[in-house]
Design an enzyme around this catalytic site. Structure first.
Site, short mmCIF file in Angstrom:
data_model
loop_
_atom_site.label_atom_id
_atom_site.label_comp_id
_atom_site.label_asym_id
_atom_site.label_seq_id
_atom_site.Cartn_x
_atom_site.Cartn_y
_atom_site.Cartn_z
N HIS A 91 0.51 -1.23 0.17
CA HIS A 91 0.64 0.17 0.17
C HIS A 91 1.03 0.55 0.14
O HIS A 91 1.82 1.69 0.36
CB HIS A 91 -1.08 -0.01 1.57
CG HIS A 91 -2.23 -0.18 1.39
ND1 HIS A 91 -3.18 -0.03 1.78
CD2 HIS A 91 -3.25 -0.37 -0.22
CE1 HIS A 91 -4.82 -0.78 1.93
NE2 HIS A 91 -4.62 -0.25 0.20
N HIS A 137 -5.16 -8.57 4.85
CA HIS A 137 -5.73 -6.97 4.79
C HIS A 137 -6.37 -7.14 2.99
O HIS A 137 -5.80 -6.82 2.19
CB HIS A 137 -4.01 -6.45 4.87
CG HIS A 137 -4.25 -5.28 4.28
ND1 HIS A 137 -5.35 -4.65 5.07
CD2 HIS A 137 -3.58 -4.07 3.92
CE1 HIS A 137 -4.79 -3.61 4.79
NE2 HIS A 137 -3.58 -3.27 3.80
N ASP A 186 0.75 3.63 1.40
CA ASP A 186 1.75 4.83 3.07
C ASP A 186 2.56 4.35 3.26
O ASP A 186 3.18 4.63 4.04
CB ASP A 186 -0.20 4.98 3.67
CG ASP A 186 -1.13 4.05 3.89
OD1 ASP A 186 -1.13 3.12 2.89
OD2 ASP A 186 -1.20 3.54 4.87
#
Ligand SMILES: [Zn+2]
Ligand SMILES: [Zn+2]
Length: 310
Positions: A98, A186, A100
């Site tokens: 991801h 996730h 971030d």
């Protein structure tokens, strides 16, 4: 300071019993703390660009050796703010790809090189990490060419990293430090990992992003420090934007609520639980801690803040 130091050297956590704030938040004194493992929260944020919370990144420092977990935006500046080396860690571990958690990856690779890194460091992470690394270096190929061949005279090839795409299990073991990857769920991500770090004096688990994970609960039992992501269950509601009706479902499939984390932590019984990567949706610290209690966790918990040390 003298009292806090005594507590740390006596082998206990640098925390006051009954308080939910750490009492040792001072620059790392590498001389006097040379034998102890420290955890430094470099970035406790989410994709939201909060100036007080950099992108996800955690340093585990063992006898001056720096191990990095995730490289969110701002990681190099936080390393400097924490008085940690800026010429590269001993190793980097990435939980998942991801943005971030990886926006600082190019920064770490390239800035550590400009700050006189000469040798590659190993990077461990999920499938796709090799491709991400290759394309980041391709994106900066002109920068690399000019810095190497031009008047900056950077060390040729000093920007390189050695990428290891991993599976669950022990992924790093050297001079008393062992890092174990734990496969977590996730949402739609094929690969996402939590990490357990065992050093001569401490055990630490970093969740990365995950929905409630049995594998993590099993691997983390009785750990000294559990750093876990969380969202506020009581604030979860559809958002007023296109696709916003799926926000609660997204959170449930991708993340762990405070109540769910309370249930997990009650079984894990960490010496301290640090809430990290908090999706608040307006919830206060008190609401988050109440969520943990509602889930059954009555142990020590703190709200993680950038540059805190444990
Ligand atoms: Zn995240
Ligand atoms: Zn994520």
């Amino acid at each position: 300071m003298h009292i806090a130091l005594t507590i740390l050297l006596s082998g206990g956590l640098a925390l006051s019993p009954g308080l939910n704030k750490p009492n040792l938040i001072t620059p790392l004194d590498t001389e006097s703390h040379a034998q102890s493992t420290q955890v430094i929260l470099l970035g406790t944020g989410t994709p939201y660009p909060d100036p007080a919370a950099s992108g996800p990144a955690t340093a585990v420092v063992v006898n001056g050796r720096v191990f990095l977990f995730d490289v969110g935006a701002g990681v190099m500046r936080r390393l400097k703010a924490a008085n940690l080396p800026i010429n590269g860690p001993e190793a980097l571990f990435i939980t998942h790809l991801h943005s971030d958690h990886t926006l600082g990856y190019a920064d770490l690779i390239l800035t550590s090189w400009v700050m006189r890194r000469r040798a590659p460091f190993p990077v461990f992470g999920p499938r796709g990490l090799q491709r991400m690394t290759k394309y980041l270096l391709a994106a900066y190929s002109e920068d690399i060419r000019i810095r190497t061949k031009g008047l900056e005279h950077e060390v040729a090839g000093g920007y390189r990293v050695n990428v290891h795409e991993i599976r669950a299990g022990v992924v790093y073991e050297k001079d008393g430090v062992r890092v174990t990857a734990i496969a977590v769920r996730h949402g739609a991500w094929k690969d996402a990992f939590a990490y357990r770090i065992d050093t001569p004096d401490r055990s630490i688990v970093i969740s990365g992003d995950t929905r409630p994970s049995e594998a993590l609960a099993k691997a983390a039992r009785g750990v000294d420090i559990l750093i876990h992501e969380v969202y506020s269950a009581s604030r979860l509601a559809p958002e007023d934007r296109p696709g916003g009706k799926d926000w609660p479902r997204y959170c449930r499939e991708y993340h762990t609520s405070d109540v769910e984390l309370g249930g997990l932590a009650a079984r894990i019984q960490p010496k301290v639980l640090i809430l990290d990567h908090i999706i608040r949706m307006g919830a206060s610290d008190e609401e988050l801690l109440a969520g943990l209690r509602a889930g059954g966790y009555l142990g020590r918990a703190v709200i993680g803040k950038d540059l805190e040390r444990y």
